[in-house]
Structure formats: structure tokens, C-alpha cells
Scaffold this motif. Structure first.
Motif, short mmCIF file in Angstrom:
data_model
loop_
_atom_site.label_atom_id
_atom_site.label_comp_id
_atom_site.label_asym_id
_atom_site.label_seq_id
_atom_site.Cartn_x
_atom_site.Cartn_y
_atom_site.Cartn_z
N GLY A 212 -3.26 9.16 -40.33
CA GLY A 212 -3.42 9.86 -39.07
C GLY A 212 -4.86 10.22 -38.79
O GLY A 212 -5.34 10.11 -37.65
N LEU A 213 -5.59 10.64 -39.83
CA LEU A 213 -7.00 10.99 -39.68
C LEU A 213 -7.82 9.76 -39.29
O LEU A 213 -8.62 9.81 -38.35
CB LEU A 213 -7.53 11.59 -40.99
N LEU A 214 -7.61 8.65 -40.01
CA LEU A 214 -8.40 7.45 -39.75
C LEU A 214 -8.12 6.87 -38.38
O LEU A 214 -9.04 6.53 -37.62
CB LEU A 214 -8.14 6.42 -40.85
N VAL A 215 -6.84 6.75 -38.04
CA VAL A 215 -6.49 6.16 -36.74
C VAL A 215 -6.88 7.11 -35.60
O VAL A 215 -7.44 6.69 -34.58
CB VAL A 215 -4.97 5.85 -36.69
N GLY A 216 -6.59 8.40 -35.78
CA GLY A 216 -6.93 9.37 -34.74
C GLY A 216 -8.43 9.43 -34.48
O GLY A 216 -8.86 9.45 -33.32
N LEU A 217 -9.22 9.44 -35.54
CA LEU A 217 -10.68 9.46 -35.36
C LEU A 217 -11.18 8.17 -34.73
O LEU A 217 -12.11 8.19 -33.90
CB LEU A 217 -11.36 9.68 -36.71
N SER A 218 -10.58 7.05 -35.11
CA SER A 218 -11.00 5.77 -34.52
C SER A 218 -10.77 5.76 -33.02
O SER A 218 -11.65 5.34 -32.24
CB SER A 218 -10.24 4.61 -35.17
N LEU A 219 -9.61 6.25 -32.59
CA LEU A 219 -9.32 6.29 -31.15
C LEU A 219 -10.22 7.29 -30.44
O LEU A 219 -10.72 7.02 -29.33
CB LEU A 219 -7.85 6.66 -30.93
N ALA A 220 -10.43 8.45 -31.07
CA ALA A 220 -11.26 9.48 -30.44
C ALA A 220 -12.71 9.03 -30.31
O ALA A 220 -13.33 9.18 -29.25
CB ALA A 220 -11.17 10.78 -31.25
N ILE A 221 -13.25 8.46 -31.39
CA ILE A 221 -14.64 8.00 -31.34
C ILE A 221 -14.77 6.80 -30.41
O ILE A 221 -15.77 6.65 -29.70
CB ILE A 221 -15.13 7.65 -32.76
N GLY A 222 -13.72 5.96 -30.39
CA GLY A 222 -13.74 4.83 -29.47
C GLY A 222 -13.85 5.26 -28.03
O GLY A 222 -14.46 4.57 -27.20
N SER A 223 -13.28 6.42 -27.69
CA SER A 223 -13.36 6.93 -26.32
C SER A 223 -14.76 7.41 -25.97
O SER A 223 -15.05 7.65 -24.79
CB SER A 223 -12.35 8.06 -26.11
N LEU A 224 -15.63 7.56 -26.98
CA LEU A 224 -16.99 8.05 -26.75
C LEU A 224 -18.05 6.96 -26.86
O LEU A 224 -19.23 7.22 -26.62
CB LEU A 224 -17.33 9.15 -27.77
N LEU A 225 -17.65 5.74 -27.23
CA LEU A 225 -18.62 4.71 -27.54
C LEU A 225 -19.53 4.38 -26.35
O LEU A 225 -20.72 4.10 -26.52
CB LEU A 225 -17.92 3.43 -28.02
N LEU A 226 -18.98 4.40 -25.15
CA LEU A 226 -19.77 4.01 -23.99
C LEU A 226 -20.74 5.09 -23.53
O LEU A 226 -21.68 4.80 -22.79
CB LEU A 226 -18.83 3.64 -22.83
N THR A 227 -20.51 6.32 -23.98
CA THR A 227 -21.34 7.42 -23.48
C THR A 227 -22.13 8.15 -24.56
O THR A 227 -22.97 8.99 -24.25
CB THR A 227 -20.46 8.46 -22.76
N SER A 228 -21.91 7.84 -25.84
CA SER A 228 -22.55 8.58 -26.91
C SER A 228 -23.18 7.63 -27.93
O SER A 228 -22.48 6.84 -28.57
CB SER A 228 -21.53 9.49 -27.61
#
Length: 410
Positions: A212-228
Motif C-alpha cells: 500500500g505504501l509503495l503503490v500509494g506513493l507511486s500514484l501520489a508522486i506521479g500526480s506531481l511529476l508535471l509540476t514538481s
């Protein structure tokens, strides 16, 4: 981000909600605690949380919120199924507990303004809980890692199971990483949370929390890739680290993941599948199919169900399953529609973590830490509070100098 004007009493109420959801069943503690005493403490914490929320919000001002509204609707099948007393008077008691829990969330929703206030409360309070786990392990390593749980870390001061500890550790690790990437905390403060929590997570050998940690963080960080740019650097570093770990420590990671289980035991999800098959095969009347058998202890045939969807189906029927699915879909849909931001990333992490954990852990249909995680996500997705129409500010009139005064000519 909204300015934080949240009273400290709100944080105290949130801490009491967390205490209420810690539960009363688990490993044997260093100092034996009667279960009745623990239940009194947890239930008293819920009553106190409701009282504090009412004291800080006496005018009952709440914010419209789809998440808490759907939770309120979930009370309907819970009460309908519980009044039959098929699960005993304990079912009605659990309905009262759920009603108080939801009522407290309604009262606290006044401060859900899209800010990070409740994220910080969540991290700090669960860090205190994990601190008690670490203290128990230092005081009595044997009690903290008993043979009964296969040497996995448990709560030696408060009866916490390895999945509980793993859940709390994974959630605060994920949130702390996101706060660090969003520059809302410094590296030292983040490391103070992340490093000890990672150690405790590893000692619990909890696969669900880790995935859950790995998948959740991957999705969360993926949502920031274009802006951060920080998110892009962290993502690249994480991928490279994972690749190196898979090559260099593959056998050790596999041994940790299997926990010494046989292939048959692993494929049946540590015996969970047998309970699930028996639950689905059990005959049910139409009312039981629609509304369930009443709130219980999330077990079937004396064995834990360990699946949120099947637990809800068993206790609140298909009506409850539909409402819980609506909660996940609504929160996830709102998160996807929000523009990229740190708040959105934290919400995505919490929603995805709860969705993944729901497959092997129960809790989405009753007062639990999972509902608190989703409440934090709802607070992050709430629109900032808007002030009413701006009134013309009162500016004192300055008296004109004597030379400028003129007598009115009639």
C-alpha cells in the motif's frame, strides 16, 4: 493553501478519535490490561472526542461533505440489520459507536478547508502511537516480538497487532515523504518520522502495508511529476534504488515477503481465502443479502474475515457495499478532478492506500483508522472556506482643518 486557524482543541478531539480506533484486541502486553478496561478507555475517548467537538462547535456549524454524508447513509443498513439482534446487543452498541464517530466528524468538518492541518495532526498522533510501540520493544523485546506472531513486532504497552503497526507506519511515512517533496517540512523533521517508522514497518513484516505504501506513493508522486521538479528527482532516485535492491537483495527481500510461509499458505493469503469462500457460500435471506446480519467483530465462524468488502457484505449487506464503493469512487473522482497540488497528492495516497488495504484488512464499514485516513483525504479535497460578501470597511472620517471648513450658503 488555506490559512490554519484551527483551534488546538480540534487536534485533541482528533487524537481521541485515533485512540478510540486503536482497538482492544491484540498481543499480550508487558503489564496485563483487562480487555474491559481497554474498551472503557477507547469508548470513553470517543465520548470525549464528541464532547470536545461539540464544545468547540456549539452552534453545530458543519460543511457540506459527500464523504461524511455517505457515512451517515451507511448507518441506515447498520441499524436495520442490528435491530434484529442476530449479532446480539453488541451490534446496537456498535451502531451507537458509529453514530458518535460520524457525529464527531460532522462537527470537525467545519475546519476541513483544503489545508494540511489534519495531515499534520495525523502524522504527529500516529507517531506518538508508534513511539509507544518502540518503547515496548526497548523495554521488553521478547514481549514485543513473541513467537505467537512469528517474531513479528507487536504492541507490548498497548495491544496492537503487526498489521495495525504496519498500517500506522506506512501512512505516516507516505505523508511525511509528500510533505518533504512539497517543501512543507525540512529534511531533519521528515527523517525523524520516516526512519523510525521504516524500521518498525520492517519489523512487522506486514506485506499489505508495504504494498500500500509503495503503490500509494507511486500514484501520489506521479500526480506531481508535471509540476514538481523535486517529485521527478525523487521518482528517478526511487526507481534506481528499487532496481539495485531487486538485483542485490532479491533473495533477502523474497524471504522477508514470504515470512517463512509455504507456497500453499501464501497462495491462500494465510488462510483468508478459506474464510472468504465459506462466507460467500453461506445461505442468506433477502433482508440479510440487502442489509447484512448486523455490526459485529468482523469475523465469520469464529475466524477473522480480513477483507473490508466481505466484512461489509456480511454485516451491512449489498447496500453497505454499494455505499462503501461510492465513498471510494467519489473521493477518488474528486481527487482526479483537482488540479495538481500537494493536498491532492496526499489525498490520492490515502485513498489508494485504503483501497489496497481493503483487500486483506477490514475496517471500511465501521469506526476504524481507515475511515480516519479517508476523512483526512476528504479534508484535503474540501474547497477552501469562502468568506461572505465583502463589506465596505469602516474608515473613520478625519475632521477637516479649520481653514478648509466653509459655512453652507443657503
Amino acid at each position: 493553501m488555506a490559512t490554519d486557524h484551527t483551534p488546538k482543541i480540534v487536534g485533541a478531539a482528533w487524537g481521541l478519535l485515533i485512540l478510540n480506533t486503536l482497538g482492544s484486541a491484540g498481543a499480550k502486553t508487558i503489564v496485563p490490561l483487562p480487555r474491559s478496561l481497554i474498551q472503557m478507555a477507547t469508548m470513553g475517548a470517543l465520548v470525549a472526542a464528541f464532547a470536545l467537538a461539540l464544545a468547540v462547535n456549539p452552534r453545530l456549524r458543519v460543511r457540506p461533505n459527500a464523504y461524511v454524508f455517505l457515512l451517515t447513509l451507511l448507518l441506515v443498513p447498520s441499524v436495520i440489520s442490528s435491530v434484529n439482534l442476530e449479532s446480539g446487543f453488541g451490534a446496537l452498541f456498535r451502531c451507537v459507536r458509529l453514530a458518535l464517530f460520524i457525529g464527531t466528524l460532522w462537527l470537525l468538518s467545519r475546519w476541513w478547508d483544503g489545508g494540511l492541518t489534519f495531515v499534520r495532526h495525523h502524522i504527529r498522533l500516529y507517531f506518538v502511537v508508534l513511539g509507544s510501540v518502540a518503547a515496548g520493544a526497548i523495554i521488553s523485546p521478547g514481549a514485543a516480538m513473541p513467537d505467537l506472531y512469528g517474531g513479528r513486532l507487536v504492541g507490548a504497552l498497548w495491544p496492537l497487532t503487526p498489521p495495525q503497526i504496519g498500517q500506522y507506519a506506512a501512512v505516516i511515512i507516505g505523508l511525511a515523504v509528500l510533505l518533504l517533496l512539497g517543501r512543507r517540512t525540512n529534511g531533519g523533521s521528515a527523517a525523524l518520522v520516516i526512519v523510525p517508522a521504516l524500521v518498525l514497518l520492517a519489523l512487522t513484516h506486514t506485506r499489505t502495508a508495504t504494498i500500500g505504501l509503495l503503490v500509494g506513493l507511486s500514484l501520489a508522486i506521479g500526480s506531481l511529476l508535471l509540476t514538481s521538479a523535486a517529485a521527478r528527482r525523487f521518482f528517478t532516485w526511487a526507481v534506481l534504488t528499487a532496481a539495485v535492491a531487486a538485483v542485490g537483495f532479491g533473495s533477502a527481500l523474497q524471504a522477508w515477503f514470504l515470512r517463512g510461509q509455504s507456497q500453499e499458505n501464501f497462495s491462500s493469503l494465510t488462510g483468508r481465502a478459506k474464510v472468504w469462500d465459506a462466507l460467500l457460500a453461506a445461505p442468506r435471506t433477502t433482508p440479510e443479502y440487502l442489509f447484512g446480519a448486523g455490526l459485529g467483530d468482523k469475523s465469520f465462524g469464529g475466524l477473522p474475515i480480513d477483507n473490508s468488502w466481505l466484512a461489509v457484505y456480511n454485516e451491512q449487506g449489498m447496500t453497505g457495499v454499494a455505499l462503501v464503493a461510492a465513498i471510494i469512487i467519489v473521493l477518488g473522482g474528486v481527487a482526479l478532478l483537482r488540479p495538481p497540488s500537494l493536498q491532492r497528492a496526499c489525498a490520492i495516497f490515502l485513498i489508494s492506500y485504503c483501497a489496497i488495504a481493503s483487500y486483506t484488512e477490514a475496517g471500511l464499514g465501521d469506526a476504524s483508522p481507515y475511515l480516519l485516513h479517508l476523512a483526512v483525504a476528504a479534508s484535503l479535497l474540501a474547497a477552501p472556506a469562502t468568506a461572505g460578501p465583502l463589506a465596505t470597511p469602516h474608515v473613520p472620517r478625519r475632521r477637516a482643518p479649520r481653514w478648509a471648513r466653509r459655512s453652507e450658503v443657503t
